[in-house]
Design a protein around this motif. Sequence first.
Motif, PDB file in Angstrom:
ATOM      1  N   PRO A   1       2.887   1.289  -8.262  1.00 13.68           N
ATOM      2  CA  PRO A   1       1.794   1.460  -6.898  1.00 13.68           C
ATOM      3  C   PRO A   1       0.051   0.933  -7.029  1.00 13.68           C
ATOM      4  O   PRO A   1      -0.910   0.834  -6.667  1.00 13.68           O
ATOM      5  N   HIS A   2       0.225  -0.069  -8.513  1.00  9.59           N
ATOM      6  CA  HIS A   2      -0.757  -0.725  -8.362  1.00  9.59           C
ATOM      7  C   HIS A   2      -0.996  -2.255  -8.275  1.00  9.59           C
ATOM      8  O   HIS A   2      -2.375  -2.380  -8.587  1.00  9.59           O
ATOM      9  N   VAL A   3      -0.211  -2.458  -7.599  1.00 14.63           N
ATOM     10  CA  VAL A   3      -0.029  -3.539  -7.151  1.00 14.63           C
ATOM     11  C   VAL A   3      -1.015  -3.828  -6.282  1.00 14.63           C
ATOM     12  O   VAL A   3      -0.801  -3.013  -5.450  1.00 14.63           O
ATOM     13  N   THR A   4      -2.178  -5.312  -5.618  1.00 14.76           N
ATOM     14  CA  THR A   4      -2.502  -4.531  -4.816  1.00 14.76           C
ATOM     15  C   THR A   4      -2.716  -5.889  -4.382  1.00 14.76           C
ATOM     16  O   THR A   4      -2.015  -6.556  -4.234  1.00 14.76           O
ATOM     17  N   LEU A   5      -3.649  -6.739  -2.638  1.00 18.10           N
ATOM     18  CA  LEU A   5      -3.672  -7.365  -2.088  1.00 18.10           C
ATOM     19  C   LEU A   5      -5.206  -7.598  -1.502  1.00 18.10           C
ATOM     20  O   LEU A   5      -6.176  -7.591  -1.875  1.00 18.10           O
ATOM     21  N   ASP A   6      -4.984  -9.083  -1.515  1.00 16.18           N
ATOM     22  CA  ASP A   6      -5.668  -9.832  -1.470  1.00 16.18           C
ATOM     23  C   ASP A   6      -6.970  -9.593   0.012  1.00 16.18           C
ATOM     24  O   ASP A   6      -8.422  -9.674  -0.156  1.00 16.18           O
ATOM     25  N   PHE A   7      -6.739  -9.100   0.639  1.00 14.26           N
ATOM     26  CA  PHE A   7      -7.594  -8.019   1.893  1.00 14.26           C
ATOM     27  C   PHE A   7      -7.650  -6.652   1.397  1.00 14.26           C
ATOM     28  O   PHE A   7      -8.428  -6.200   2.186  1.00 14.26           O
ATOM     29  N   ASP A   8      -7.881  -6.125   0.325  1.00 14.81           N
ATOM     30  CA  ASP A   8      -8.207  -5.250  -0.137  1.00 14.81           C
ATOM     31  C   ASP A   8      -9.588  -5.398  -0.443  1.00 14.81           C
ATOM     32  O   ASP A   8     -10.054  -5.853  -1.048  1.00 14.81           O
ATOM     33  N   SER A   9     -10.614  -4.645   0.228  1.00 13.84           N
ATOM     34  CA  SER A   9     -12.220  -4.665   0.500  1.00 13.84           C
ATOM     35  C   SER A   9     -12.046  -4.083  -1.353  1.00 13.84           C
ATOM     36  O   SER A   9     -13.404  -4.814  -1.768  1.00 13.84           O
ATOM     37  N   ASP A  10     -11.750  -2.472  -1.946  1.00 11.53           N
ATOM     38  CA  ASP A  10     -12.080  -3.004  -3.592  1.00 11.53           C
ATOM     39  C   ASP A  10     -11.026  -2.127  -3.824  1.00 11.53           C
ATOM     40  O   ASP A  10     -10.229  -1.388  -3.909  1.00 11.53           O
ATOM     41  N   GLU A  11      -9.671  -3.241  -4.337  1.00 13.54           N
ATOM     42  CA  GLU A  11      -8.890  -3.220  -5.461  1.00 13.54           C
ATOM     43  C   GLU A  11      -8.909  -1.980  -6.435  1.00 13.54           C
ATOM     44  O   GLU A  11      -7.514  -1.441  -6.206  1.00 13.54           O
ATOM     45  N   ALA A  12      -9.340  -1.558  -7.283  1.00 15.36           N
ATOM     46  CA  ALA A  12      -9.313  -0.504  -7.674  1.00 15.36           C
ATOM     47  C   ALA A  12      -9.471   0.656  -6.756  1.00 15.36           C
ATOM     48  O   ALA A  12      -8.456   1.931  -7.154  1.00 15.36           O
ATOM     49  N   ALA A  13      -9.981   0.588  -5.931  1.00 14.75           N
ATOM     50  CA  ALA A  13      -9.999   2.249  -4.989  1.00 14.75           C
ATOM     51  C   ALA A  13      -8.857   2.380  -4.327  1.00 14.75           C
ATOM     52  O   ALA A  13      -8.792   3.217  -4.166  1.00 14.75           O
ATOM     53  N   ALA A  14      -8.315   1.098  -3.832  1.00 15.12           N
ATOM     54  CA  ALA A  14      -7.435   1.051  -3.213  1.00 15.12           C
ATOM     55  C   ALA A  14      -5.917   1.235  -3.790  1.00 15.12           C
ATOM     56  O   ALA A  14      -5.259   2.546  -3.097  1.00 15.12           O
ATOM     57  N   ALA A  15      -6.050   1.095  -4.752  1.00 22.25           N
ATOM     58  CA  ALA A  15      -4.764   1.189  -5.860  1.00 22.25           C
ATOM     59  C   ALA A  15      -4.656   2.971  -5.845  1.00 22.25           C
ATOM     60  O   ALA A  15      -3.376   3.456  -6.161  1.00 22.25           O
ATOM     61  N   ALA A  16      -6.080   3.094  -6.430  1.00 19.29           N
ATOM     62  CA  ALA A  16      -6.406   5.389  -6.975  1.00 19.29           C
ATOM     63  C   ALA A  16      -5.619   6.112  -5.087  1.00 19.29           C
ATOM     64  O   ALA A  16      -5.676   6.429  -5.301  1.00 19.29           O
ATOM     65  N   MET A  17      -6.157   5.596  -4.738  1.00 21.88           N
ATOM     66  CA  MET A  17      -6.088   5.490  -3.026  1.00 21.88           C
ATOM     67  C   MET A  17      -4.516   5.614  -2.678  1.00 21.88           C
ATOM     68  O   MET A  17      -3.561   6.872  -2.244  1.00 21.88           O
TER      69      MET A  17
END
Length: 288
Positions: free
Chosen positions: A226-242
């Motif tokens: 779940p720590h993996v994020t993507l280029d089109f996340d507005s806020d990568e840290a917040a997206a991973a936490a969500m």
Amino acid sequence: MQQVPSIYHHQVGEITVTAICDGYLDTNYEIFHGITPEEGDAHMRSAYLQSPPRISVNSYLVRSKGRIALIEAGAGHTMGATLGFLPAHLAAAGVNINDIETVLLTHMHPDHSNGLTDADGSRVFPASEIALADAEMRHWQDDSAMAAAPERKRERYFRAAREQLRAYGDQLRPFTGTGEVFPGITPVPSAGHTPGHTAYLVADGDDSLLIWGDTVHVPHIQIRFPHVTLDFDSDEAAAAAMRRRLLEIAVTEETLVGGMHLDFPGFGHIGREDDGYRFFAAPWNPIL
């Protein structure tokens, strides 16, 4: 050759939720942050899955108390020949577009909201109100946020979203909070992927379904890691936490989940695995 139309019904109490596939999208490992292409490739191949990943793009039709809502409008004509099948699949499901009272958006990215308008910029859902989080609508109308974005995102995200919002005018219904937005449907604020990203909880009696939008894009990677994020996340840290928060909700409350990029038909449960999670697809049920 084509398969039968991608339509699948699921019952949540007295509410009928129909998963409808808009098509699919092939992607690559360069969009990921937190995992190397080699690691991603090995993980997908170990599960006998296509690598680089191919992801479903799903919408969910909700029939509740004699009324019809649609969660997500699909990609429309804008993202190539493998997407844009939502209107045809709605017709195959026996749904007249003019009978859809409300289109609920989890957020305004091209594969979720571009299907609101056709190639001429006209409304595809002329009889529907468009409901979305107020924070999401305000973000795409924010000139300073648009100016700070790369040109590609200014064009594909901000300008496209503004054209869609403009097309619906007084049919827009921005909402705040967690009050019911349609019979049996309540929003679950889940900012991160976008500032107003919203999941929806469909519930009737003891039955519930969490339709979690873009909590994951490639489920076989981002559920396990779940720590993996993507280029089109507005806020990568917040997206991973969500993502971790919603995965934990699904585990602890044993809630059935649906997602716009879960492999069609897009229903299942979440369990824990090591320091991540695991997806258990719901078995196909031929009887409602």
